[in-house]
Design an enzyme around this catalytic site. Sequence first.
Site, PDB file in Angstrom:
ATOM      1  N   CYS A   1      -3.353   5.929   9.916  1.00 31.89           N
ATOM      2  CA  CYS A   1      -3.917   5.125  10.987  1.00 31.89           C
ATOM      3  C   CYS A   1      -5.127   5.836  11.552  1.00 31.89           C
ATOM      4  O   CYS A   1      -5.402   6.975  11.218  1.00 31.89           O
ATOM      5  CB  CYS A   1      -2.888   4.761  12.044  1.00 31.89           C
ATOM      6  SG  CYS A   1      -2.666   5.945  13.335  1.00 31.89           S
TER       7      CYS A   1
ATOM      8  N   ASN B   1       0.802  -1.224   0.000  1.00 31.13           N
ATOM      9  CA  ASN B   1       0.000   0.000   0.000  1.00 31.13           C
ATOM     10  C   ASN B   1       0.831   1.270   0.000  1.00 31.13           C
ATOM     11  O   ASN B   1       0.385   2.297  -0.477  1.00 31.13           O
ATOM     12  CB  ASN B   1      -0.938  -0.001   1.211  1.00 31.13           C
ATOM     13  CG  ASN B   1      -0.247  -0.396   2.493  1.00 31.13           C
ATOM     14  OD1 ASN B   1       0.464  -1.399   2.543  1.00 31.13           O
ATOM     15  ND2 ASN B   1      -0.442   0.386   3.536  1.00 31.13           N
TER      16      ASN B   1
ATOM     17  N   SER C   1     -11.099  -5.359  -0.811  1.00 31.27           N
ATOM     18  CA  SER C   1     -11.921  -4.345  -0.163  1.00 31.27           C
ATOM     19  C   SER C   1     -12.529  -3.431  -1.206  1.00 31.27           C
ATOM     20  O   SER C   1     -11.853  -2.971  -2.123  1.00 31.27           O
ATOM     21  CB  SER C   1     -11.053  -3.544   0.803  1.00 31.27           C
ATOM     22  OG  SER C   1     -11.765  -2.431   1.277  1.00 31.27           O
TER      23      SER C   1
ATOM     24  N   THR D   1     -26.108 -11.028   9.315  1.00 31.71           N
ATOM     25  CA  THR D   1     -26.910 -10.609   8.167  1.00 31.71           C
ATOM     26  C   THR D   1     -26.047  -9.795   7.208  1.00 31.71           C
ATOM     27  O   THR D   1     -25.298  -8.917   7.623  1.00 31.71           O
ATOM     28  CB  THR D   1     -28.108  -9.770   8.652  1.00 31.71           C
ATOM     29  OG1 THR D   1     -28.917 -10.594   9.482  1.00 31.71           O
ATOM     30  CG2 THR D   1     -28.929  -9.261   7.479  1.00 31.71           C
TER      31      THR D   1
ATOM     32  N   GLN E   1      -4.906  -3.719  -2.150  1.00 29.64           N
ATOM     33  CA  GLN E   1      -4.414  -2.619  -2.985  1.00 29.64           C
ATOM     34  C   GLN E   1      -4.362  -2.969  -4.470  1.00 29.64           C
ATOM     35  O   GLN E   1      -3.980  -2.131  -5.281  1.00 29.64           O
ATOM     36  CB  GLN E   1      -3.018  -2.183  -2.523  1.00 29.64           C
ATOM     37  CG  GLN E   1      -3.027  -1.400  -1.224  1.00 29.64           C
ATOM     38  CD  GLN E   1      -3.759  -0.071  -1.312  1.00 29.64           C
ATOM     39  OE1 GLN E   1      -4.061   0.441  -2.402  1.00 29.64           O
ATOM     40  NE2 GLN E   1      -4.078   0.502  -0.163  1.00 29.64           N
TER      41      GLN E   1
END
Lengths: 391, 353
Positions: free
Chosen positions: A328, A151, A202, A240, A179
Site C-alpha cells: 500500500c 495479485n 495497466s 490531454t 495482473q
Amino acid sequence: MRIYLDHNATTPVHPRVRDAVMSALTEDVGNPSSVHYYGQRAKAVIDEARSALAALIDADPGDLVFTSGGTEADNMAVRGALEARASQGRRRLVTSAIEHEAVLNTARALERQGWPVTVVPVGASGVIEPDAVAAAITHDTALVSIMHVNNEVGTVQPIAAIATRAREAGAWFHTDAVQSAGKLPISMREWSAAGVDLLSLSAHKFNGPKGAGALWVRRGVRLSPTMTGGRHERNRRAGTENVPGVAGLGAAAGVAAEWLAAGAGKIATLRDHLEQSLLARIDGAVVNGDALARIPNTSNISFDGIEAESLLIALDLEGIAVSTGAACSSGTLEPSHVLRAMGLPQARTRNSLRFSLGHGTTRDEIDAVIAVLPGLVDKLRRLARSAAVVR
Amino acid sequence: MRVVVAMSGGVDSSVAAVLLAEAGHDLVGFSMQLYDQRDAPEAWGSCCSLGDLQDARRVANQLGFPHYIVNFEDEFRRTVVDNFVREYAAGRTPIPCVHCNSALKFATLVERAAALNADIVATGHYARIDRDDATGRYRLRRGLDRDKDQSYFLFSLTQEQLSRAAFPLGELTKPEVRAIAARRGLAVAAKPDSQEICFVPDGDTAGFVARQLANIPAGTITDSSGKTLGRHAGIHQFTIGQRKGLGLSTGVPLYVVKIDPADNSVVVGGKHELGRGELTASSVNWIAGAPPPGPMRAAAQIRHRHREAPGVLTPQGGDRARMLFDEPQIAVTPGQAVVFYDGDTVIGGGWID
C-alpha cells in the site's frame, strides 16, 4: 547482487519501452488534439500504441480508452457503469472479496454513498465459483466486477463462465485484468462474445511505464464519464493524453505479445523450481491458493512460525525483494485481506510471502533465493522460540 | 556494526540516525506503526502519525540507509493501550511511554533487530548508558540536557536490554540536536516536538478512555471530611492535583487529592492537602539487577516534569520500595512512575501505589 521477485508490484521498463517514452518526450512533443504538424505527430503515436495494445488482447483499437493506470480504469468502469444504469433501475454492484483495493475500496465508497453492493466470498482455493456470483446477481444488478488474476496468490478466475452468467442476468461485466494483461493470452474477441463488457489493464505490470493504463469498453456500452472536460478519447476520457506514457504502453504491449508467443513457458519452470525447492527444504511451508488455476509467475507461500514482515526485511537486507501481499502507498505491512477472505487462519495471513517472477528472472537468481531463504526462516523460528521462552 | 535505529519521524531520532551514520555504522531504520491510521486525520506534531512515518522514510532516504515501517498494532494495543485504559478506569494515572519502551522498543524491536544480525537498537532518547568498570554492569544515567532528560521513561529496562540499547543523544542538548539537523539539511529540522501521549493526539485522555470502556460508573465528589460537593461521570476523568474540570463552584481553588476506585469517589481539598511525605512503589526494577543492600539517601522523581526530591529510599523485599521524602511532595499520583536517582544515575524505579 540484487534480485527482484516482486513483479506483481511493478516491473522494470523494457529498453524498447524506454526508447518509445524518450522519443515521445523529446520528438513527438505536440498535443494530439492540435491540428498542426506537431499535433498530428503526437496523434500518430497514440494511434500506433492503440493498435499495438489492441493486438496484444485481440481487440478492436477503437474500443480502448487510455487512462492514468489500472485504478483509474477500474473507477471508470465501476462508477461509470453504476451511474449509467441507475435510471434503468440497475444500481447494484456485485464484486468479490479478493479484488484489488482499486475495486474493493471503490465498492466500499459507493456503498457509503448508498449504492447497493454485494461482495461474493471465496474459498481456500482463491478461485471464485461462477455459481456463487450467479447467486448474488439480482434484477437490480448493474455491474459484476471480478478480477482476472489475483495479485496476491495469482489464482486465475473463470472469467468467461462468470461473464456468461452476468450477461444472462442482464448485468454488465467488468474484469480487472491488471495482473494478467501482458502475462497471459487474452482475447477480447472471445471474451466479449462470452459476456465481458469492460476490462482494465495497466502498463507497468508488463514492463511499461507507471501512470499509463487502459479500459477496454465493448462497443455499445456507454459509461457515465468519471472525468469531465475536453472531448478526448472519443469523448470517453477527458484530459490531454499522456503521450509518453501511452507510447510506452504501446511498446510494452508489443514486447509482451512477442514474449507470450515465445518465452512464456520458461517462467512457469522457474516458479515451480523455486516453489518445490523451498517446500522441500523448509518444514511447515505451504502454498496458498489453487496450485493449478494460477498465473505462472506467482507463488504465495506461508512459513509456519515466522512473521512475514521480519522475513521480508531480512531478505531485503540480503538483496532479495519480495512482498507480503499488496503494497500500500505508505509501505506498511498489513495482514492480507485476500488470505483472510480465503478463510486462512490468522497466523497464515501474517506469515506468507509472495514471490512474483518477471521476464528477466534467471535460474541463478532463483537458486540464490533457495540458498538463502531456508537459513533465514530457521533463524527467525529460533528467535521466536527463545522470545516465547523469555516471556 | 549493524544497528537498528527506531525512528519516529521527529528531529531527535532523526539526528540519532545522523550520528550513527556518521560513526560509520550499517544502519537499518525501523518505524513502528502503532495504531490504525488509515482513517486518522493528519496530526502534525503527534508521534508516529502517518505523516511522521513518511518523514522518517525521507530522513532514511536522505542518509542512504534502508527503512521499514513495522506493524506493531497488536502488540501496542495489548501491552500499552489496554493497560492505559485499565489504569484510568481504576482511578490511576498511567504513563504509556514506559511500557512502550520496555515492551516494544527494547523487546519486540530488539528481537526483530536480532533477526537481522543487529545487536543494538538505538533511539533518540535523551539518556546515557555506560558501564561500571568495577562491577561490569550497565548504568542508566540522565541525559546531559536536564530539560530534555528521558531517563524517567526508561527505568524499567533490564541489564540485558541496556546491553542492547544505544542513546546517541545522551551527551547533547536539544539546541545542539536541532543545529545538527539543520546542518545536515534534514527535512524535519524545524519540526515541533511531539506531544506526550502519541495515540491521544488531541490530548483528551478522558474522551479516549471513555470510548474504550463499555459502561463507566458515576460517583460523588466529596471533601476530606466526607461531605458531598457534587457528582462526576467517571473517575477516569481525574488525576491527583487536578484543578480544572471538577464542575464545582466554590470560592477557594480545590484540587483532587484522592481517587477511590472502591466506591468511585473523588476527594477534593485545598492545596495544603496535596502534600505527601512518603510513598511506596511496586513492580520496582533495580537497574543493577538487585536492590541496594539497605536504606540509602536518594532522590525520587514522581512525574516527568518533577524536580527530583531527596529523602531515604528503602528496599522492601521482592520488587517493592518505600521513599521517605525530606519535604512533603505535591501530587503523589498512583499509577505514575517513581524513579530513584543517585546523582544522575538511575538506581531503579517502579509504580506508585
